[in-house]
Design an enzyme around this catalytic site. Sequence first.
Site, PDB file in Angstrom:
ATOM      1  N   LEU A   1     -30.957 -51.476   0.058  1.00  0.00           N
ATOM      2  CA  LEU A   1     -31.837 -52.628   0.257  1.00  0.00           C
ATOM      3  C   LEU A   1     -33.222 -52.223   0.735  1.00  0.00           C
ATOM      4  O   LEU A   1     -34.183 -52.953   0.548  1.00  0.00           O
ATOM      5  CB  LEU A   1     -31.208 -53.594   1.279  1.00  0.00           C
TER       6      LEU A   1
ATOM      7  N   GLY B   1     -36.033 -48.080   6.842  1.00  0.00           N
ATOM      8  CA  GLY B   1     -36.972 -48.196   7.942  1.00  0.00           C
ATOM      9  C   GLY B   1     -36.942 -46.951   8.798  1.00  0.00           C
ATOM     10  O   GLY B   1     -36.444 -45.899   8.384  1.00  0.00           O
TER      11      GLY B   1
ATOM     12  N   GLY C   1     -33.327 -45.665   9.371  1.00  0.00           N
ATOM     13  CA  GLY C   1     -32.659 -45.051   8.233  1.00  0.00           C
ATOM     14  C   GLY C   1     -32.477 -46.082   7.134  1.00  0.00           C
ATOM     15  O   GLY C   1     -32.980 -47.200   7.210  1.00  0.00           O
TER      16      GLY C   1
ATOM     17  N   VAL D   1     -30.793 -48.929   4.560  1.00  0.00           N
ATOM     18  CA  VAL D   1     -29.940 -50.096   4.709  1.00  0.00           C
ATOM     19  C   VAL D   1     -29.319 -50.394   3.348  1.00  0.00           C
ATOM     20  O   VAL D   1     -30.019 -50.441   2.333  1.00  0.00           O
ATOM     21  CB  VAL D   1     -30.732 -51.319   5.215  1.00  0.00           C
TER      22      VAL D   1
ATOM     23  N   LYS E   1     -26.665 -50.589   8.109  1.00  0.00           N
ATOM     24  CA  LYS E   1     -27.812 -49.763   8.484  1.00  0.00           C
ATOM     25  C   LYS E   1     -27.274 -48.406   8.950  1.00  0.00           C
ATOM     26  O   LYS E   1     -26.534 -48.332   9.936  1.00  0.00           O
ATOM     27  CB  LYS E   1     -28.629 -50.441   9.579  1.00  0.00           C
TER      28      LYS E   1
ATOM     29  N   ASP F   1     -40.914 -54.729  18.847  1.00  0.00           N
ATOM     30  CA  ASP F   1     -41.229 -54.224  17.499  1.00  0.00           C
ATOM     31  C   ASP F   1     -41.173 -55.362  16.487  1.00  0.00           C
ATOM     32  O   ASP F   1     -40.557 -55.252  15.434  1.00  0.00           O
ATOM     33  CB  ASP F   1     -40.260 -53.111  17.102  1.00  0.00           C
TER      34      ASP F   1
END
Length: 822
Positions: free
Chosen positions: A512, A515, A518, A520, A534, A631
């Site tokens: 998918l 980030g 790592g 996803v 994830k 974040d």
Amino acid sequence: MASPLHKLLLPLLLLYSSIQLCFTIDTITTTQSLKDTDSITSQNGTFKLGFFSPPETSNRFLGIWFNKPVISIVWVANRDTPIEDNSGLLRISENGNLELLDGSNTTIWSSTNGLNISKLSTQAQLLDTGNFVLIQSNLTDSITDPNIIWQSFDEPSNTFLPGMQPTFPDTPNKNHVIFKAWKSENDPSVGNFSVGIGTAGLPQVLTWNNGVIYWRSGPWDGNNYIGLPNVDNTLNDGFVLDIEPKTLAMKFAPEDASLLFNYVANYDGLVLENYWDDGVKNWTVGWLAPSSKCEVYGTCGLYGSCDHDKSVCKCLQGFEPKNLDEWKRGNWRDGCVRREKLQCGIQGGDQDGFLRLQTMKVPDNIEKRSAFSDDGCRSQCLNNCSCLAYSYHLNIGCMVWSKDLIDTQQFSAGGVDLFLRLPSSELDEGNSHKRIAVIVSVTVVGATLVVFFMFFLWWRRGRTRTQQGKKEETKKFSFEDNVGQLGLQEPPLYTFDVLRNATDDFHEDNKLGEGGFGPVYKGVLKDGHEIAVKRLSRSSGQGLEEFMNEVTVISKLQHRNLVKLLGCCVEGDEKMLVYEYMPNRSLDAFLFDPVNLELLPWEKRFNIIEGICRGLLYLHRDSRLRIIHRDLKPSNILLDEDLNPKISDFGMARIFGGNQDQANTRRVVGTYGYMSPEYAMGHFSEKSDVYSFGVIVLEIVSARKNTTFHRYEQSLTLTGYAWKSWNEGNVDSLIDPMISEPGSRTSVKRCIQVGLLCVQEFAKDRPNISTVISMLDADIEQLPQPKKPPFTEWEVSSEDQQSSSVFSNSVNDQSITAIQGR
């Protein structure tokens, strides 16, 4: 011998007859009555109408039930006037109404509607919703353009079906009984219990036992009933109140229309949510109330509070049992009384104060007041000697109590903050108890640390393993122990093989995105449930700390605007988090993609802004933990199938103490362009999240990314360009041209102003998130003027102009840790 014409007409006549049969199987006409041995079935086969006898009786009733192997009656016509034999007959009367007759032609029940209509112009039909309707139609149009003159949905018995919408005037202090329970399991006549809406104070669902309140849901806030435990997990299948000016309507529309759902007012006082489970071929209870004696109205009496998890009553602080002997026996109905009188109005007395009680079900007898903030609500209550408590809820506003507090509960999660008025002496006593508790806790913790340190020295001295492989094995077990120490029963630990099979061995086609943590992957478990996995990359700058942080934080949070953690996996070097699958991925995939952007009209964008706000409010104020995300950015805002936002990625989140407003950090984490200036210097608070939210708002309005803004516009960032446009009175240049809905400009410009207020340079100038929601909802009509944000502009040189195209193509959106890219 049959002629060729006869051979042609015979099949046509048979076909016509079969078509007529299909059309009339769900319908009663003037020429087709319904006898006791007959029944009709809705067109899709879900519901059936006919005569039935409950167990242990031969009495006959006309009713509607789900057409399933296990019958569930949803409506009864003659519930108080049974027919004693099989002579019942349902027909359309001469005046066009439905009437139910017994063997002596006595009318047992009728659909009297005050109308006198020609018999030939009406017919009755059982719809696929379970609604039995009487229709007025002409002979040529049949029922293609029907006029419903009566329906069973307007006269419900004990069952609430999807599609029902009981509506009544919003009259203050009025009880509206809607559903009446059966007398017993085998007797459908009207029993002791009933369910409806009470409008005393604020609208809420009530159950009455012979007219006396037996259970209540707590007020409706527009999204939930705030008096229910674990509010985000209850009544989430579309059981809502629609509050319009002078009108209330109860609605029920399950999220999955293919499932058979209903709510039943049961003969024993329970409200049951039932659904058909195809796996076991039976009806299953999904939710019920009251689920414990804590939820029975007034269990703990006046000024008593019931611990929902333990089902035990206690007196609110500052109160003591009125009848101590009965209280010790578990008979709490007499409630509690004050130990000391309030000082308000007493000359020379100390001023009263308020004790904050968290995660509470608010008491009954609410009085709503006009106040734009928590402080305003507190001030109103403090200045009124008759005010005993107050609570401020963002979606409801200011609630105060001047009558004795009753039906209060303590939840482990959910609920609201209730501020109880107490004399200053009781507040001081409470504080002294807290100080003693702190001293004891510190002593115990200190002693534990000393023992632990001594054990650590002993263990280190006896350590003999030096091989690297054994070190890795120790690391593995250490990690698994850490996860185990979380004490998580839910979410579960998944095995690596389960997740590998679900993702087709982490196939690239199921990826998918990726980030800082790592990649996803989309996965499908054996039961068909879709998940998002994830997987921590071995090259990731994140590790055990961030992984553990995310599991710890998000497993304790539940809110419709936060992504749900389903579990995690820890095997060897593998560390994975398992989330609910979001089919529309993240906000940035829509906002910064010209094709997907067409799917985001202003109404959807505003809904996303509000959803992010409500998620942040839960993190900052309403959850039992106080969380700073640190974040927040569009790639961490996931969208469900209806484009509702859910905040994700809590690897960098920090938990604050109850009285903590800000903190320092040695590791600055976040993403360039979304970090507030004070956070970049190592200081953070909830205003840091507000700054990030403000950037996102401006990005949603403009459909332009803050971190890839063009230098030739003489602005370092989108926030700088927004500030420049605002000062020049030219905010239209900032607005995405695709926002073209009529009447949207006022709302868009308000969002720009709110966004600029959120990105002001100094944290003290920024509003908190609850104030932001009031600003967006126009509860605060006159917004303050924003001050200049940081990082606004630079002097443009010729080299800058030449390199602007290179800069504009940057796609850097990575989070940072310790001011280093990851």
